[in-house]
Design a protein around this motif. Sequence first.
Motif, PDB file in Angstrom:
ATOM      1  N   GLU A  79       0.807  -1.223   0.089  1.00  0.00           N
ATOM      2  CA  GLU A  79       0.137   0.003   0.127  1.00  0.00           C
ATOM      3  C   GLU A  79       0.684   1.282  -0.025  1.00  0.00           C
ATOM      4  N   LEU A  80       0.828   2.034  -0.946  1.00  0.00           N
ATOM      5  CA  LEU A  80       1.569   3.165  -1.245  1.00  0.00           C
ATOM      6  C   LEU A  80       1.070   4.431  -0.275  1.00  0.00           C
ATOM      7  N   LEU A  81       1.959   4.915   0.517  1.00  0.00           N
ATOM      8  CA  LEU A  81       1.642   6.254   1.261  1.00  0.00           C
ATOM      9  C   LEU A  81       1.865   7.261   0.748  1.00  0.00           C
ATOM     10  N   ASP A  82       3.092   7.418  -0.020  1.00  0.00           N
ATOM     11  CA  ASP A  82       3.483   9.064  -0.570  1.00  0.00           C
ATOM     12  C   ASP A  82       4.713   8.465  -1.657  1.00  0.00           C
ATOM     13  N   THR A  83       4.557   9.173  -2.619  1.00  0.00           N
ATOM     14  CA  THR A  83       5.304   8.775  -3.602  1.00  0.00           C
ATOM     15  C   THR A  83       6.442   9.876  -4.070  1.00  0.00           C
ATOM     16  N   GLY A  84       6.312  10.943  -2.949  1.00  0.00           N
ATOM     17  CA  GLY A  84       7.345  11.872  -3.248  1.00  0.00           C
ATOM     18  C   GLY A  84       8.685  11.535  -3.348  1.00  0.00           C
ATOM     19  N   PRO A  85       9.643  12.650  -3.850  1.00  0.00           N
ATOM     20  CA  PRO A  85      10.903  12.065  -4.004  1.00  0.00           C
ATOM     21  C   PRO A  85      11.973  11.879  -2.580  1.00  0.00           C
ATOM     22  N   THR A  86      12.751  10.864  -2.698  1.00  0.00           N
ATOM     23  CA  THR A  86      13.195  10.488  -1.775  1.00  0.00           C
ATOM     24  C   THR A  86      15.096  10.901  -1.668  1.00  0.00           C
ATOM     25  N   GLY A  87      15.451  11.247  -3.008  1.00  0.00           N
ATOM     26  CA  GLY A  87      16.871  11.591  -3.072  1.00  0.00           C
ATOM     27  C   GLY A  87      17.618  10.292  -3.380  1.00  0.00           C
ATOM     28  N   LEU A  88      16.907   9.042  -3.342  1.00  0.00           N
ATOM     29  CA  LEU A  88      17.651   8.037  -3.977  1.00  0.00           C
ATOM     30  C   LEU A  88      17.210   7.544  -5.325  1.00  0.00           C
TER      31      LEU A  88
END
Length: 242
Positions: free
Chosen positions: A73-82
């Motif tokens: 279940e996805l909660l957040d697809t914002g950028p991680t820097g990786l």
Amino acid sequence: MAVPAPRQLSLPEEFVLLSHLPSGKVHGTARAAIGCAAAEVGELALRRKLLLRTRKFRKLGFDIYRTHGVEIELLDTGPTGLAWADESLSELRRRCSASGNGRCKLLPWLRHRHGAFSLHRDALAGRGALIPTSGGIAGLFGAKQRHHPHPELHGALVAELRAAGAEHARIDEHMLFLRDIVETVRLGKELGVPASMRDRLDRARGIGGVELVPEELRDTSAALISLVPSHDNDTRYRRPRV
């Protein structure tokens, strides 16, 4: 070249480093490939990007998890820097959007990420955490070189695992995920940090130093390792070609 400190490594990088024995060989090549893919999922869970959902019930005081049908279940697809994490989140968003319930199955995703081990191994070698030497034989991970773990970095990680396994030790959520995966692929014995039967029973009761870890993360780690093989001939996985 400055070698990174243990906690400057991501969960899959820690797992890949620990999977390389001092001889340069990889412990359990097939299970290491899936274990690394699972560690990637664990890293995304630790970053609050996703959770795993499956049925759980209590029996005789123990948490029992259904191993069939574990879903992401996805909660957040914002950028991680990786880069690898952002690419994974983008693909997971596509897969979850295409499903009927907004979630996607974990098992196919672990198969899809069978190349994760080589990806993180190469990144560690580029940072000096793994030291390549010639003379190895081409195998599962497609390399003719062996990769020897940096002794001090490897030793520091093993020391952290041993400290986490000490009686009455309290562990954080990061160490919970790392310990669970390491023990499931049977790497703990090689590292001198085997889990006792009491450790396993306490873990199933949600005690034994993990009480401060949020329940949803304890459930995610338990669901994750339910699909990680403990031996290399697990029939749920085709032998990866990398």
